[in-house]
Design a protein around this motif. Sequence first.
Motif, PDB file in Angstrom:
ATOM      1  N   GLY A 505       2.188   1.406  29.390  1.00 33.83           N
ATOM      2  CA  GLY A 505       1.669   0.352  28.525  1.00 33.83           C
ATOM      3  C   GLY A 505       0.147   0.316  28.534  1.00 33.83           C
ATOM      4  N   ASN A 506      -0.453   0.481  29.714  1.00 37.35           N
ATOM      5  CA  ASN A 506      -1.915   0.477  29.817  1.00 37.35           C
ATOM      6  C   ASN A 506      -2.540   1.673  29.114  1.00 37.35           C
ATOM      7  OD1 ASN A 506      -1.842  -1.864  31.311  1.00 37.35           O
ATOM      8  ND2 ASN A 506      -1.976  -0.833  33.285  1.00 37.35           N
ATOM      9  N   ALA A 507      -1.789   2.775  29.055  1.00 39.57           N
ATOM     10  CA  ALA A 507      -2.320   3.987  28.430  1.00 39.57           C
ATOM     11  C   ALA A 507      -2.611   3.782  26.948  1.00 39.57           C
ATOM     12  CB  ALA A 507      -1.339   5.141  28.622  1.00 39.57           C
ATOM     13  N   VAL A 508      -1.964   2.804  26.327  1.00 42.96           N
ATOM     14  CA  VAL A 508      -2.223   2.531  24.908  1.00 42.96           C
ATOM     15  C   VAL A 508      -3.682   2.155  24.704  1.00 42.96           C
ATOM     16  CG1 VAL A 508      -1.623   1.048  22.965  1.00 42.96           C
ATOM     17  CG2 VAL A 508       0.161   1.825  24.534  1.00 42.96           C
ATOM     18  N   ARG A 509      -4.263   1.448  25.697  1.00 46.67           N
ATOM     19  CA  ARG A 509      -5.671   1.070  25.592  1.00 46.67           C
ATOM     20  C   ARG A 509      -6.592   2.216  25.995  1.00 46.67           C
ATOM     21  NH1 ARG A 509      -5.962  -4.736  28.772  1.00 46.67           N
ATOM     22  NH2 ARG A 509      -3.938  -5.568  28.131  1.00 46.67           N
ATOM     23  N   GLY A 510      -6.260   2.866  27.109  1.00 45.10           N
ATOM     24  CA  GLY A 510      -7.176   3.864  27.655  1.00 45.10           C
ATOM     25  C   GLY A 510      -7.026   5.255  27.091  1.00 45.10           C
ATOM     26  N   ALA A 511      -5.847   5.586  26.574  1.00 42.06           N
ATOM     27  CA  ALA A 511      -5.615   6.945  26.053  1.00 42.06           C
ATOM     28  C   ALA A 511      -4.780   6.884  24.779  1.00 42.06           C
ATOM     29  CB  ALA A 511      -4.914   7.792  27.121  1.00 42.06           C
ATOM     30  N   PRO A 512      -5.280   6.225  23.745  1.00 40.88           N
ATOM     31  CA  PRO A 512      -4.469   6.036  22.526  1.00 40.88           C
ATOM     32  C   PRO A 512      -4.064   7.346  21.860  1.00 40.88           C
ATOM     33  CG  PRO A 512      -6.771   5.429  22.162  1.00 40.88           C
ATOM     34  CD  PRO A 512      -6.608   5.619  23.627  1.00 40.88           C
ATOM     35  N   LYS A 513      -4.949   8.341  21.870  1.00 40.24           N
ATOM     36  CA  LYS A 513      -4.616   9.622  21.241  1.00 40.24           C
ATOM     37  C   LYS A 513      -3.450  10.294  21.954  1.00 40.24           C
ATOM     38  CE  LYS A 513      -9.283  10.548  19.490  1.00 40.24           C
ATOM     39  NZ  LYS A 513     -10.441  11.469  19.531  1.00 40.24           N
ATOM     40  N   GLU A 514      -3.498  10.254  23.283  1.00 41.45           N
ATOM     41  CA  GLU A 514      -2.427  10.879  24.056  1.00 41.45           C
ATOM     42  C   GLU A 514      -1.104  10.124  23.864  1.00 41.45           C
ATOM     43  OE1 GLU A 514      -5.429  10.334  25.073  1.00 41.45           O
ATOM     44  OE2 GLU A 514      -6.190  12.326  25.602  1.00 41.45           O
ATOM     45  N   VAL A 515      -1.184   8.796  23.759  1.00 46.27           N
ATOM     46  CA  VAL A 515       0.024   8.004  23.543  1.00 46.27           C
ATOM     47  C   VAL A 515       0.631   8.323  22.184  1.00 46.27           C
ATOM     48  CG1 VAL A 515       0.888   5.659  23.194  1.00 46.27           C
ATOM     49  CG2 VAL A 515      -0.649   6.143  25.091  1.00 46.27           C
ATOM     50  N   HIS A 516      -0.194   8.411  21.175  1.00 53.18           N
ATOM     51  CA  HIS A 516       0.306   8.724  19.837  1.00 53.18           C
ATOM     52  C   HIS A 516       0.942  10.106  19.815  1.00 53.18           C
ATOM     53  CE1 HIS A 516       0.300   9.543  15.483  1.00 53.18           C
ATOM     54  NE2 HIS A 516       0.342   8.216  15.350  1.00 53.18           N
ATOM     55  N   LYS A 517       0.350  11.022  20.579  1.00 53.68           N
ATOM     56  CA  LYS A 517       0.874  12.385  20.627  1.00 53.68           C
ATOM     57  C   LYS A 517       2.253  12.432  21.277  1.00 53.68           C
ATOM     58  CE  LYS A 517      -0.436  16.974  22.373  1.00 53.68           C
ATOM     59  NZ  LYS A 517      -1.489  17.729  23.115  1.00 53.68           N
ATOM     60  N   HIS A 518       2.477  11.562  22.260  1.00 50.68           N
ATOM     61  CA  HIS A 518       3.745  11.569  23.015  1.00 50.68           C
ATOM     62  C   HIS A 518       4.535  10.281  22.787  1.00 50.68           C
ATOM     63  CE1 HIS A 518       2.464  15.139  25.286  1.00 50.68           C
ATOM     64  NE2 HIS A 518       1.286  14.565  25.391  1.00 50.68           N
ATOM     65  N   LYS A 519       4.381   9.664  21.602  1.00 54.21           N
ATOM     66  CA  LYS A 519       4.980   8.355  21.383  1.00 54.21           C
ATOM     67  C   LYS A 519       6.505   8.390  21.439  1.00 54.21           C
ATOM     68  CE  LYS A 519       5.206   8.400  16.303  1.00 54.21           C
ATOM     69  NZ  LYS A 519       4.819   7.684  15.067  1.00 54.21           N
ATOM     70  N   VAL A 520       7.114   9.483  21.014  1.00 55.65           N
ATOM     71  CA  VAL A 520       8.581   9.554  21.029  1.00 55.65           C
ATOM     72  C   VAL A 520       9.102   9.467  22.455  1.00 55.65           C
ATOM     73  CG1 VAL A 520      10.584  10.966  20.477  1.00 55.65           C
ATOM     74  CG2 VAL A 520       8.647  10.865  18.878  1.00 55.65           C
ATOM     75  N   ALA A 521       8.501  10.272  23.340  1.00 54.17           N
ATOM     76  CA  ALA A 521       8.948  10.266  24.737  1.00 54.17           C
ATOM     77  C   ALA A 521       8.669   8.921  25.392  1.00 54.17           C
ATOM     78  CB  ALA A 521       8.256  11.382  25.509  1.00 54.17           C
ATOM     79  N   ILE A 522       7.505   8.338  25.087  1.00 50.30           N
ATOM     80  CA  ILE A 522       7.138   7.056  25.698  1.00 50.30           C
ATOM     81  C   ILE A 522       8.066   5.945  25.219  1.00 50.30           C
ATOM     82  CG2 ILE A 522       5.326   5.311  25.801  1.00 50.30           C
ATOM     83  CD1 ILE A 522       3.297   7.594  25.752  1.00 50.30           C
ATOM     84  N   LEU A 523       8.335   5.901  23.915  1.00 50.80           N
ATOM     85  CA  LEU A 523       9.248   4.883  23.388  1.00 50.80           C
ATOM     86  C   LEU A 523      10.642   5.022  23.982  1.00 50.80           C
ATOM     87  CD1 LEU A 523       8.206   4.778  19.622  1.00 50.80           C
ATOM     88  CD2 LEU A 523       8.040   2.904  21.273  1.00 50.80           C
ATOM     89  N   GLU A 524      11.078   6.245  24.163  1.00 53.02           N
ATOM     90  CA  GLU A 524      12.405   6.480  24.756  1.00 53.02           C
ATOM     91  C   GLU A 524      12.464   5.934  26.179  1.00 53.02           C
ATOM     92  OE1 GLU A 524      15.312  10.215  26.012  1.00 53.02           O
ATOM     93  OE2 GLU A 524      13.552  10.563  24.733  1.00 53.02           O
ATOM     94  N   VAL A 525      11.381   6.175  26.939  1.00 51.85           N
ATOM     95  CA  VAL A 525      11.328   5.695  28.323  1.00 51.85           C
ATOM     96  C   VAL A 525      11.334   4.170  28.363  1.00 51.85           C
ATOM     97  CG1 VAL A 525       9.815   5.492  30.330  1.00 51.85           C
ATOM     98  CG2 VAL A 525      10.229   7.725  29.311  1.00 51.85           C
ATOM     99  N   LEU A 526      10.507   3.554  27.525  1.00 53.83           N
ATOM    100  CA  LEU A 526      10.378   2.098  27.556  1.00 53.83           C
ATOM    101  C   LEU A 526      11.638   1.408  27.049  1.00 53.83           C
ATOM    102  CD1 LEU A 526       6.675   1.693  26.368  1.00 53.83           C
ATOM    103  CD2 LEU A 526       7.581   1.746  28.686  1.00 53.83           C
TER     104      LEU A 526
END
Length: 719
Positions: A505-526
Amino acid sequence: MEGRGKTARQTRNIQTLHMLCLEGLGRIIVALLEGEVTSTCFEDVVHVLQCWLASAKAWERERALQVCAQLLGDCEERFEVTRGCACKQFGFLVGLLGPLTTESLAASRRWAGVCLGHLLQMQAKTRNVAPEAGDIACLRKGLDATNDVPLLETSYEIAKTVCKYFPPAQAADFMSTITESLKCTRDERARAAEVWMTTFLEECGQLIYQEVPEVLHVLYSRLQTMQENTHRPLLLLAVYVLACFHHEPVVDSLLQKRLPLDRDAMELWSILGRSSLGVQVLKYLTQKLEAAGENSPGPHSAAHELDHSQAALESLTLPRAISEVVFLLPAKERVQRLLPRLLPGLLGEISKALGEGMLLAPLRCQRGLFFSASRSEDKPRSPYCEALELVLSRCMEKRWLLLLWRQGAWASLKNPQAHADGVCLLTSVLLRNQLVTRGVIWALSQWLNSPSGNLQLTATAFFAELMKDPPVMEKKFLESVLGVLVEKSQHGIGAVRQMAVRGLGNAVRGAPKEVHKHKVAILEVLQRGLENTTCPVVAAESMLALAEVVRKLKAEGLGSAFKDIARSTKRFLEAEPDVLRFSAFSLYAVLASSASGKRSFFTREVWETWVSLLLHLRDPDPEVSNVCRTTLYVCAPFLVLERVQESIVTSIGLSAAQLQYEVCHCLVRDAPAMLEKLHSIARSRRLENGQALHPAAVAVLGDILEKTRGLSGSWQQPE
């Protein structure tokens, strides 16, 4: 005249008798040495002489020195026969005889020089070298002086000469004897003992590495018996000189002093800390800290048990030593340079000290920038916590330390249930002070795959907070950390999973590009985290992390996941744990704010959830109540009735109960069917989707309907 002649004859007779006695004593000693060629025999003779050498009467000391000279002379002549037994007592004898080179009687000084000459000759034979002629002559030169200052200078030169032949293995014997002379009430002998001790350390200090523990033990023992003695500063100086040559064994020996550290031990650490050796000592203590706990006890042998016992004792004294040295170190920038090593070392020991209970205790869920950790300090502070606080006091401004205290960081770090939150808070402050360096990041990254679950949790909490505001120079490192957090979200330990989810969740603020790149995996985890019914805090943390993702990506960026998240979230609005309701209302508010592209869908969702939004305005948890009010305000545009929308939007200044009554008044006037729905829910204590109401919500609903019953007499009283 006749009387004077008689007195003179008596004096000559006494002198003759004295000489005959000394000759007879000499023959007895020779016979003893030849008859029993053992070190024990020699030691017995020396022991007898030692008592006379310490006599308060100058003439008794002079005669004892004369006998000692004869004894050592005989040992030198019969060196092969006596097997060099005198050399085995070299350190002891030098410590005994050296200060006597400043005796008040010139004859005594000369005999002391003769004794030292015999010792040097025998020691040279032991080492198979021939003593220099100048060295032997030095032992007799200047001993006839009558002034104290020249005598001390002469004694100093003799000491330097003797040190050339000194066997390092006998250093402790020498120090034990010479420090005993410091107690002497005769000033000349005590001053000479000071000269010999300092000269020995200066000349031989480099050679006695193996003997440092024993020598330090002697000095430390003497300190304890000389609490108010004028020679105490000399003993402290001796430890400093010894440390100048070998600071590592000195530190090792001091670390073996048992807790609580007494005045002497603390004073020794203070001297080392404020001296020019302070940086070297702190570096070595840091090395010890890094190595702490790495060595296993090994087989159950006596040697290994001793090593393990020493390591356990060091683990207790090490933080105290670090605290004392850091506090007194003159240059604080040196502490800052060592922070990348000190911080992981101290934090790791704090983590490991909490035991397995840290992994089993349920963690709190984050509810804002900082954490409502307890500031209670009833329990004794951890020495490693104290050391870390002191280290940071040399690296940052006082206001940041005050913030850490007010937010309960130190209490949290030593609390198994709050340790991870304490790490997050500490990391947040370190980031603001630009103290999270590449070295710190690298050191803690090694813990992510540590066999210790405690270290894994501490490291995951650190990186979870780091992702919120990572250092610019470490941006390239973020993607790999993101991958680790995704992996840790499946960890077997619930606390590690929770910290990993928080990090995503914090990575959305600090690493938005990386989060967008891996959003599918992150959403699946959350989203998978929402299904974790065995660990409510993981589900709660997942909702807070999803709130960050939804806020960033909006409904359009989430696609079909937006609907799935909304449907999953409403299941927790009536959950029993406060943390789940807080997180659910927080996420629901973000969903409402981001639903512009899914308006028709979310309108239907709000039609199903408006009862929970209304009732939990008076939730028993104040934080849930506050976030629920915000959520209701954000969801107001999705309500069909304009008058209800207006009541909610213009409710500033109204209490939660007043707002509830105001909404019900609108329902009485404009939507009786919705009010009837409240009565139906009150009777069944379940929402229309079958979900049971929270017990507190049932009570609130009863109160609302009771207050509004008079507005229409056609309704029945709820059961």
